[in-house]
Enzyme design. Sequence first.
Site, PDB file in Angstrom:
ATOM      1  N   GLY A  40     108.039 -75.482 -52.924  1.00  0.00           N
ATOM      2  CA  GLY A  40     106.726 -75.726 -53.547  1.00  0.00           C
ATOM      3  C   GLY A  40     105.558 -75.798 -52.579  1.00  0.00           C
ATOM      4  N   THR A  42     102.664 -76.711 -49.669  1.00  0.00           N
ATOM      5  CA  THR A  42     101.615 -77.727 -49.587  1.00  0.00           C
ATOM      6  C   THR A  42     101.259 -78.211 -50.987  1.00  0.00           C
ATOM      7  OG1 THR A  42     100.715 -76.593 -47.656  1.00  0.00           O
ATOM      8  CG2 THR A  42      99.241 -78.113 -48.792  1.00  0.00           C
ATOM      9  N   LYS A  52      96.633 -84.878 -57.815  1.00  0.00           N
ATOM     10  CA  LYS A  52      96.293 -84.996 -59.242  1.00  0.00           C
ATOM     11  C   LYS A  52      97.028 -86.168 -59.885  1.00  0.00           C
ATOM     12  CE  LYS A  52      93.934 -82.394 -58.011  1.00  0.00           C
ATOM     13  NZ  LYS A  52      93.754 -81.602 -56.787  1.00  0.00           N
ATOM     14  N   GLY A 177      83.867 -84.983 -44.299  1.00  0.00           N
ATOM     15  CA  GLY A 177      83.917 -83.710 -45.031  1.00  0.00           C
ATOM     16  C   GLY A 177      83.675 -83.909 -46.515  1.00  0.00           C
ATOM     17  N   GLY A 179      83.920 -81.706 -48.973  1.00  0.00           N
ATOM     18  CA  GLY A 179      84.519 -80.661 -49.809  1.00  0.00           C
ATOM     19  C   GLY A 179      85.388 -81.296 -50.881  1.00  0.00           C
ATOM     20  N   ILE A 181      88.675 -81.708 -51.279  1.00  0.00           N
ATOM     21  CA  ILE A 181      89.792 -82.592 -50.924  1.00  0.00           C
ATOM     22  C   ILE A 181      89.254 -83.985 -50.569  1.00  0.00           C
ATOM     23  CG2 ILE A 181      91.625 -83.016 -49.226  1.00  0.00           C
ATOM     24  CD1 ILE A 181      92.187 -80.023 -49.201  1.00  0.00           C
ATOM     25  N   ALA A 267      88.805 -84.478 -43.491  1.00  0.00           N
ATOM     26  CA  ALA A 267      88.983 -83.439 -44.515  1.00  0.00           C
ATOM     27  C   ALA A 267      87.904 -82.381 -44.319  1.00  0.00           C
ATOM     28  CB  ALA A 267      88.906 -84.055 -45.906  1.00  0.00           C
ATOM     29  N   ALA A 318      95.592 -72.625 -54.828  1.00  0.00           N
ATOM     30  CA  ALA A 318      96.946 -72.316 -55.258  1.00  0.00           C
ATOM     31  C   ALA A 318      96.982 -71.120 -56.217  1.00  0.00           C
ATOM     32  CB  ALA A 318      97.554 -73.542 -55.934  1.00  0.00           C
ATOM     33  N   HIS A 442      84.787 -77.945 -83.758  1.00  0.00           N
ATOM     34  CA  HIS A 442      83.905 -79.111 -83.713  1.00  0.00           C
ATOM     35  C   HIS A 442      84.686 -80.357 -84.084  1.00  0.00           C
ATOM     36  CE1 HIS A 442      80.340 -81.558 -84.093  1.00  0.00           C
ATOM     37  NE2 HIS A 442      80.839 -82.022 -85.231  1.00  0.00           N
TER      38      HIS A 442
END
Length: 463
Positions: A40, A42, A52, A177, A179, A181, A267, A318, A442
């Site tokens: 799998g 990183t 997540k 950082g 970004g 991550i 990061a 990914a 809706h």
Amino acid sequence: MADSFDVIVIGSGPGGYVCAIRAAQLGLKTACVERRATLGGTCLNIGCIPSKALLQSTENFEEATHHFADHGILIEGVKLDLAKMQARKADVVSANVKGVEFLFKKNKVAWLKGSGRITAPGRVDVDGTEYEAKHIVIATGSESIALPGVEVDEKAIVTSTGGLELDRVPGHLVVIGGGYIGLELGSVWKRLGAEVTVVEFLDRLVPGMDAEVARTFERVLGKQGMKFRLGTKVTGAARDGGKVRLTLEPAKGGAAETLEADVVLVAIGRRAYTEGLGLEGIGVGLDERGRVEVDAHYATNVPGIYAIGDVIAGPMLAHKAEEEGVALAERLAGQAGHVNYDVIPGVVYTWPEVASIGATEDQLKQQGVVYAVGKFPFTANGRARAMGSTDGFVKILADTATDRVLGAHIIGPDAGTLIAELATAMEFGASSEDVARTCHAHPSLSEAVKEAALAVEGRAIHI
Ligand SMILES: Cc1cc2nc3c(=O)[nH]c(=O)nc-3n(C[C@H](O)[C@H](O)[C@H](O)COP(=O)(O)OP(=O)(O)OC[C@H]3O[C@@H](n4cnc5c(N)ncnc54)[C@H](O)[C@@H]3O)c2cc1C
């Protein structure tokens, strides 16, 4: 020679394992080399999936501690069991990596356990055993970029790997950082009670994403209590007892100052990982950033050797790696695999989420494209109000001459799911009118997408 294969893929991340499965589906005898104890890459082990899992758990914690009361749900004494939260994350990872192992068995992909090294075109050595392959695919991914003067120990100064494993909530977490991550992991620890300061060299967050979205994102995260030091560089780190003392300087030059942290997360980006593959020996070309150079069909300059995923140019995501894995496997099987690089979504899984696809306004301006903007705020969306999550907006950019959707940028609840509709629209070459004329349920968040499409021609109904 131990065995021979049609395809040997080196690396079992989302690029490698997907490529291997697709190649096997198409009847090619396939093996995948992975040296990690689990499949799998990183993504499943130390990236997308564990981050997540923690984002979900901490979002639940944040809801229970701060927002349930708004719904008339009063719980007293909500407590954090971080060890349990981390154990759940490990279970989520374990289920996912075992899932890939199951898929390998189902599709008869051989897992060659160990480190792969290409000894010659058509030959791969795995920990001393040599295998033969008609095609070799390099899918060895990426690693965190180090920051000079800030030495990582994965305890007080961590990369994302250590940042996912902390066993106590830091008093002050400094994230270097701004970004995705850094902001995702910053959110995780902020929700659990850490003070979080993000230091970013540029004068904005999430470089590459829409500038208006980035400004709104900064404001919303600021409202949640995250602090930002933009236009600032970190030039050194010193350990002082249990603390880390960072030296900061304005990016444009100026007086240095110090910032004390309990934990520092570095990061600042990732770089292609090719160590130990033996590429120099066989003459596989790398670009100026150490990425494997490939042509439009993922072929390197050495016949029979290909590369996909984070180890080549393009967004380090990914799903980009997966698309490349499928496209390459199909080409190796004599089919016509293809990836549309204009339609690759990027998502930041904070709350609210940020999602982006296609061109930004800045890019369209640079290209001299005349475009129209349709924007719709979540404050005017009934479902977002019912959820109590009204920060943000949907923005759709369409070509003024043809009305074709050229880009879409969302900050708001479930933006990462909403962007899929616009990805499909763009893949089909849809106009904003196509999206606007499509019936949306809706009350749903997706109505904000429809309204933004209507807004391209100034005819949104609910604003
Ligand atoms: C914290 C974090 C969060 C992320 N979140 C997201 C997200 O939400 N969404 C998203 O799209 N992307 C996310 N990413 C990025 C995503 O993980 C990568 O883009 C993706 O994993 C790249 O896949 P890949 O197949 O190219 O390589 P990788 O997943 O890096 O896999 C490469 C594999 O190759 C193996 N390997 C390397 N060299 C050898 C060798 N010589 N022999 C044998 N095996 C070898 C490695 O052990 C590794 O398992 C995240 C990354 C991080 C770090």
